[in-house]
Design an enzyme around this catalytic site. Structure first.
Site, PDB file in Angstrom:
ATOM      1  N   ALA A  61     -10.989  10.217  -0.695  1.00 55.12           N
ATOM      2  CA  ALA A  61     -11.107  11.789  -0.612  1.00 55.12           C
ATOM      3  C   ALA A  61      -9.749  12.481  -0.901  1.00 55.12           C
ATOM      4  O   ALA A  61      -8.915  11.501  -0.786  1.00 55.12           O
ATOM      5  CB  ALA A  61     -11.455  12.214   0.677  1.00 55.12           C
ATOM      6  N   GLY A 100     -13.295   7.109   0.443  1.00 55.12           N
ATOM      7  CA  GLY A 100     -14.471   7.889  -0.161  1.00 55.12           C
ATOM      8  C   GLY A 100     -14.740   7.128  -1.635  1.00 55.12           C
ATOM      9  O   GLY A 100     -15.697   7.075  -2.104  1.00 55.12           O
ATOM     10  N   GLU A 103     -16.938   4.270  -0.744  1.00 54.39           N
ATOM     11  CA  GLU A 103     -18.179   4.826  -0.261  1.00 54.39           C
ATOM     12  C   GLU A 103     -18.720   5.087  -1.577  1.00 54.39           C
ATOM     13  O   GLU A 103     -20.163   4.957  -1.696  1.00 54.39           O
ATOM     14  CB  GLU A 103     -18.028   5.919   0.557  1.00 54.39           C
ATOM     15  CG  GLU A 103     -17.168   5.600   1.937  1.00 54.39           C
ATOM     16  CD  GLU A 103     -16.731   6.590   2.755  1.00 54.39           C
ATOM     17  OE1 GLU A 103     -16.289   7.598   2.578  1.00 54.39           O
ATOM     18  OE2 GLU A 103     -17.325   6.783   3.937  1.00 54.39           O
ATOM     19  N   GLU A 123      -9.723   4.669   6.565  1.00 53.30           N
ATOM     20  CA  GLU A 123      -9.454   5.853   7.365  1.00 53.30           C
ATOM     21  C   GLU A 123      -8.870   5.839   8.655  1.00 53.30           C
ATOM     22  O   GLU A 123      -8.437   6.829   8.867  1.00 53.30           O
ATOM     23  CB  GLU A 123     -10.884   6.490   7.362  1.00 53.30           C
ATOM     24  CG  GLU A 123     -11.877   7.013   6.065  1.00 53.30           C
ATOM     25  CD  GLU A 123     -12.211   6.195   5.118  1.00 53.30           C
ATOM     26  OE1 GLU A 123     -12.067   4.740   5.346  1.00 53.30           O
ATOM     27  OE2 GLU A 123     -12.806   6.416   3.959  1.00 53.30           O
TER      28      GLU A 123
HETATM   29  N1  3HC Z   1      -5.542  12.136  -1.773  1.00 50.62           N
HETATM   30  C1  3HC Z   1      -4.639  12.910  -2.137  1.00 50.62           C
HETATM   31  N2  3HC Z   1      -3.385  12.473  -2.514  1.00 50.62           N
HETATM   32  C2  3HC Z   1      -3.428  11.250  -2.790  1.00 50.62           C
HETATM   33  C3  3HC Z   1      -4.390  10.259  -2.268  1.00 50.62           C
HETATM   34  C4  3HC Z   1      -5.332  10.807  -1.575  1.00 50.62           C
HETATM   35  N3  3HC Z   1      -6.316   9.976  -0.938  1.00 50.62           N
HETATM   36  N4  3HC Z   1      -3.733   8.825  -2.369  1.00 50.62           N
HETATM   37  C5  3HC Z   1      -2.512   9.002  -3.027  1.00 50.62           C
HETATM   38  N5  3HC Z   1      -2.423  10.492  -3.291  1.00 50.62           N
HETATM   39  C6  3HC Z   1      -1.200  10.963  -3.894  1.00 50.62           C
HETATM   40  C7  3HC Z   1       0.203  10.581  -3.269  1.00 50.62           C
HETATM   41  O1  3HC Z   1       0.501  11.537  -2.355  1.00 50.62           O
HETATM   42  C8  3HC Z   1       1.156  10.704  -4.344  1.00 50.62           C
HETATM   43  O2  3HC Z   1       1.386  11.958  -4.640  1.00 50.62           O
HETATM   44  P1  3HC Z   1       2.789  12.384  -5.254  1.00 50.62           P
HETATM   45  O3  3HC Z   1       2.794  11.505  -6.655  1.00 50.62           O
HETATM   46  O4  3HC Z   1       2.536  13.872  -5.236  1.00 50.62           O
HETATM   47  O5  3HC Z   1       3.985  11.928  -4.452  1.00 50.62           O
HETATM   48  C9  3HC Z   1       0.275   9.893  -5.659  1.00 50.62           C
HETATM   49  O6  3HC Z   1      -1.053  10.213  -5.076  1.00 50.62           O
HETATM   50  C10 3HC Z   1       0.723   8.332  -5.930  1.00 50.62           C
HETATM   51  O7  3HC Z   1       0.419   7.712  -4.467  1.00 50.62           O
HETATM   52  P2  3HC Z   1       1.183   6.329  -4.244  1.00 50.62           P
HETATM   53  O8  3HC Z   1       2.685   6.686  -4.296  1.00 50.62           O
HETATM   54  O9  3HC Z   1       0.684   5.957  -2.893  1.00 50.62           O
HETATM   55  O10 3HC Z   1       0.941   5.494  -5.451  1.00 50.62           O
HETATM   56  P3  3HC Z   1       0.743   4.039  -5.576  1.00 50.62           P
HETATM   57  O11 3HC Z   1       0.293   3.585  -6.800  1.00 50.62           O
HETATM   58  O12 3HC Z   1       1.745   3.263  -4.810  1.00 50.62           O
HETATM   59  O13 3HC Z   1      -0.705   3.651  -4.484  1.00 50.62           O
HETATM   60  C11 3HC Z   1      -2.757   3.791  -3.633  1.00 50.62           C
HETATM   61  C12 3HC Z   1      -1.949   3.937  -5.057  1.00 50.62           C
HETATM   62  C13 3HC Z   1      -3.125   2.570  -3.078  1.00 50.62           C
HETATM   63  C14 3HC Z   1      -4.339   4.536  -4.062  1.00 50.62           C
HETATM   64  C15 3HC Z   1      -2.300   4.830  -2.705  1.00 50.62           C
HETATM   65  O14 3HC Z   1      -1.821   6.019  -2.853  1.00 50.62           O
HETATM   66  C16 3HC Z   1      -2.981   4.903  -1.421  1.00 50.62           C
HETATM   67  O15 3HC Z   1      -3.410   3.915  -0.417  1.00 50.62           O
HETATM   68  N6  3HC Z   1      -3.662   6.078  -1.094  1.00 50.62           N
HETATM   69  C17 3HC Z   1      -4.591   6.619   0.097  1.00 50.62           C
HETATM   70  C18 3HC Z   1      -5.768   5.999  -0.106  1.00 50.62           C
HETATM   71  C19 3HC Z   1      -6.549   6.404   1.170  1.00 50.62           C
HETATM   72  O16 3HC Z   1      -6.176   6.352   2.368  1.00 50.62           O
HETATM   73  N7  3HC Z   1      -7.794   6.683   1.073  1.00 50.62           N
HETATM   74  C20 3HC Z   1      -8.656   7.196   1.968  1.00 50.62           C
HETATM   75  C21 3HC Z   1      -8.797   8.692   2.097  1.00 50.62           C
HETATM   76  S1  3HC Z   1      -9.784   9.418   3.369  1.00 50.62           S
HETATM   77  C22 3HC Z   1     -11.226   9.012   2.865  1.00 50.62           C
HETATM   78  O17 3HC Z   1     -11.404   8.814   1.833  1.00 50.62           O
HETATM   79  C23 3HC Z   1     -12.265   9.912   3.502  1.00 50.62           C
HETATM   80  C24 3HC Z   1     -13.636   9.699   3.062  1.00 50.62           C
HETATM   81  O18 3HC Z   1     -14.322   8.567   4.169  1.00 50.62           O
HETATM   82  C25 3HC Z   1     -14.643  10.936   3.594  1.00 50.62           C
END
Ligand code: 3HC
Ligand code: NAI
Length: 686
Positions: A61, A100, A103, A123
């Protein structure tokens, strides 16, 4: 177009293009929903491949949308719609399918992935539970043990392990899209498996939930989300699909705005912002392909290990051949330890050591890109090292010091090409601790500073820019914390009271236990140096303990007594007597847990405010990262500056003023007072 469709015969390919990580923004959700409708209505389409452009599958998400009102279409509805699609969808995964994103993949009838891909539900690390059916569909695809492990730890699984666990139907070695289209065509020739919603959930062994609850609670300490995620998987295994989905959604919505989730989101964005500081935008870092470390003691060996883990060849320099052998043995012990704990195979450990050259000959450094000095904390010894380095290294090689307290400007005095010099302050153990303070001098070139940040990324560390002052950001706050902890003792608290309160707050260890573990002698040495500079560090009790050689666990006693070969801290009568003597002129008061925590944490924040005021830190969130990644401040509290803001800076100011009135803390500094008036910290005045 964030979502596009193309056709290869009877297979449609739906592609998400939402850089940088294809997060599920409203536009992506809408685009995918429109795609399901359109493809269901298209009789020429028999199967659908869902993939992404860029470096990753949908990474989750859009975390940036969590603070805002949810906008339709909602993710659970989208996943349900894909699951009910008239044609089978195949998720073609590259990079990470997280949260997400995974998912959505679970809503697809099949999942295929390239070998380097990973899938997961992280999450809980953001203080929430999956909100679009992850906890309900996962135990319908794999065993409850795997499902529980994934949702409570948030750890992703690599493609091959995911395939073994049944989460991935095929690992595609060659072109992902071509392989996925071929997979989809072959799948059409066989009976389709049921959608996950129509499959039974895996059964749990007797007693499984009770023992899982114990394990998860012990690991999570006071973090809420892991136990709530466990409850969701249990509900999925025990209730029907719809009831479990409703329970998960309710839990997700309840946690989304919680203090812990807000704090963890703050840390998530702070960590990502830290690696790309705006002040270095557009600067190309100097390249680092090889490195050397001077000094193979505690820090040097740890730094060398971290660089080997990142694949850099390393030269380790020590004073003489005997010291080289000892340094290499320190390094070997790190890799052997990792192999013993199953963190790497013994082959990998051997390969890591094979990439290290130990020598006492500085001539070996003629062509390295980066040298990090980690010799004794002595200005003259360090200066001599840099004089030699400046003479043998390439003019563009980066020269860095790992000093804790010395002034990097003075260490670099007199070296040629001082623009190649900077401080890189690692934390012990350097191959484990995530924090790297990057300390430029006035002369450090931007591309050298940028290389420090690039190195942190290579080493999987969190870089924070720190200005030069005694202790930089982290140790400067540590000094305040320790002085503050002594004030509490002088006014009636015991070391055990203070340690217990700080552990209850979420630190892994209280301030006195931590000193006993690390040794009181190092700080005593710093105070001696400060006094020779005319400063008046406050540590009346620690000074007395050091005077009688109570240096901590290593001398059998410090703030506590220790039995031989037993690290259990026991209250010490000797220490109690010293506290009583030193505290005789102090007003005594009763200390409860909450007041102890406030009187330790708010002075940290006050020092943090001074650090922002004088520009030692550029952002309040950088101070949070320093305390979380270097000193064990609980991540779910968001770091001291976030925690203070979440509590209200006006309350912090009021509490500090009360403590200061009783002589128990410094009064709030001007910068903190102004921030309280503004309602929050803003960045350094630069
Ligand atoms: N939402 C919004 N922005 C995100 C994001 C997300 N889920 N994941 C990454 N970003 C953004 C970062 O803030 C960063 O932004 P910036 O360039 O402006 O600083 C950019 O994307 C690049 O991120 P990274 O530097 O972390 O890039 P990497 O290539 O090193 O890593 C990744 C990629 C492994 C995908 C890593 O970004 C990551 O682990 N992201 C988080 C994933 C996450 O936690 N997902 C779950 C979200 S909660 C959810 O999905 C709820 C659902 O169940 C309803
Ligand atoms: P240490 O005493 O364990 O190791 C120092 C090593 O440097 C020894 O092996 C010694 O033989 C070697 N050495 C000394 N002079 C040398 C020279 N001229 N050439 C080559 N090698 C030489 O010390 P430690 O703890 O590793 O600290 C090193 C530096 O890191 C210090 O500046 C310290 O302040 C800093 N530091 C220490 C931290 C810690 O927790 N120990 C944390 C962060 C920084």
């Amino acid at each position: 177009m964030t979502v596009s469709i193309e056709h290869q015969g009877e297979v449609a390919i739906v592609t998400v293009d939402n850089p940088p990580v294809n997060a599920l923004s409203q536009a992506v959700r809408q685009g995918l929903l429109d795609a399901v409708e359109a493809l269901d209505a298209d009789p020429s389409v028999k199967a659908v491949v869902l993939t992404c452009v860029g470096r990753t599958f949908i990474a989750g998400a859009d975390v940036g949308e969590f603070g805002k009102p949810p906008m339709p279409p909602h993710l659970p509805d989208l996943v349900a719609r894909i699951e009910r699609a008239a044609k089978p969808w195949v998720a073609a995964i590259l990079g990470s399918a997280l949260g997400g994103g995974f998912e959505v993949a679970l809503g697809c009838r099949f999942r295929v992935a390239v070998p380097s891909a990973s899938v997961g539900l992280p999450e809980a690390r953001l203080g929430i539970v999956p909100g679009a059916g992850g906890t309900v569909r996962l135990p319908r695809l794999t065993c409850v043990e795997t499902a529980v492990d994934m949702v409570t730890t948030g750890r992703p699984l690599g493609a091959r392990k995911a395939a073994e666990a049944g989460l991935i139907d095929a690992v595609i070695e060659d072109d992902l899209v071509a392989g996925s289209v071929a997979f989809a065509r072959a799948a059409l020739d066989r009976p389709l498996p049921d959608a996950l919603r129509d499959r039974p959930a895996a059964a749990a062994a007797v007693g499984f939930w009770e023992s899982a609850a114990k394990t998860v609670a012990a690991r999570a300490k006071r973090e809420e989300a892991p136990l709530r995620a466990l409850a969701c998987v249990r509900r999925a295994a025990e209730a029907d699909f719809e009831a479990a989905i409703a329970f998960e959604r309710e839990t997700f919505l309840a946690l989304r705005g919680s203090a812990q989730a807000v704090a963890l989101r703050h840390v998530f964005f702070a960590e990502r912002a830290a690696t790309r500081p705006p002040e270095l935008a557009g600067v190309t870092p100097r390249t680092i392909r090889s490195a050397a470390v001077i000094g193979g003691g505690t820090m040097g060996a740890g730094i060398a290990a971290a660089m080997r883990d990142a694949g850099l060849p390393v030269i380790l320099i020590e004073r003489d051949d005997g010291a080289v052998e000892r340094g290499l043995a320190n390094l070997r012990a790190i890799f052997d330890g990792a192999a013993k704990r199953g963190r790497m195979s013994s082959d990998v450990a051997t390969e890591r050591m094979a990439g290290v050259t130990g020598t006492a000959d500085y001539a070996a450094l003629a062509d390295v890109d980066l040298v990090i000095e980690a010799v004794f904390e002595d200005l003259e010894v360090k200066r001599e090292v840099f004089r030699r380095l400046a003479a043998v290294c390439r003019g563009d090689a980066i020269l860095a010091t790992n000093t804790s307290y010395l002034d990097p400007e003075r260490i670099a005095e007199g070296i040629s090409r001082p623009e190649r010099f900077l401080g890189l302050h690692f934390f012990s153990p350097a191959h484990v601790m995530k924090l790297l303070e990057i300390v430029p001098t006035r002369a450090s070139a931007p591309e050298v500073v940028a290389a420090g940040f690039a190195l942190a990324r290579m080493l999987n560390k969190i870089p924070v820019h720190a200005g030069i002052c005694d202790g930089f950001i982290g140790n400067r706050i540590l000094k305040v914390t320790r002085a503050q902890a002594e004030r509490l003792l002088l006014s009636g608290a015991t070391p055990a009271d203070v340690d217990a309160a700080m552990r209850a707050f979420g630190l892994p260890m209280g301030p006195f236990e931590a000193q006993d573990l690390g040794g009181l002698d190092i700080a005593a040495f710093q105070r001696k140096a400060a006094r020779t500079r005319g400063e008046t560090p406050f540590a009346p009790i620690a000074d007395r303990l050091c005077a009688i050689q109570r240096f901590g666990q290593k001398s059998g006693g410090g703030w506590y007594d220790y039995e031989p070969d037993d690290r259990t801290p026991r209250p010490s009568e000797t220490v109690a007597a010293i506290i009583t003597e030193e505290g005789k002129d102090w007003p005594r008061r009763d200390w409860d847990e909450a007041t102890i925590i406030d009187s330790i944490v708010w002075p940290m924040v006050n020092e943090g405010a001074r650090i922002l005021e004088d520009g030692t830190a550029l952002r309040a969130s950088d101070i949070d990262l320093v305390k979380i990644h270097g000193y064990g401040f609980p991540r779910w509290r968001g770091g001291p500056m976030h925690y203070a803001q979440a509590n209200g800076l006006d309350k912090v100011v009021e509490a500090l003023s009360t403590f200061a009135g009783g002589g128990l803390a410094d009064p709030p500094c001007d910068f903190l007072l102004q921030a309280a008036l503004r309602g929050g910290f803003s960045d350094a005045p630069r």
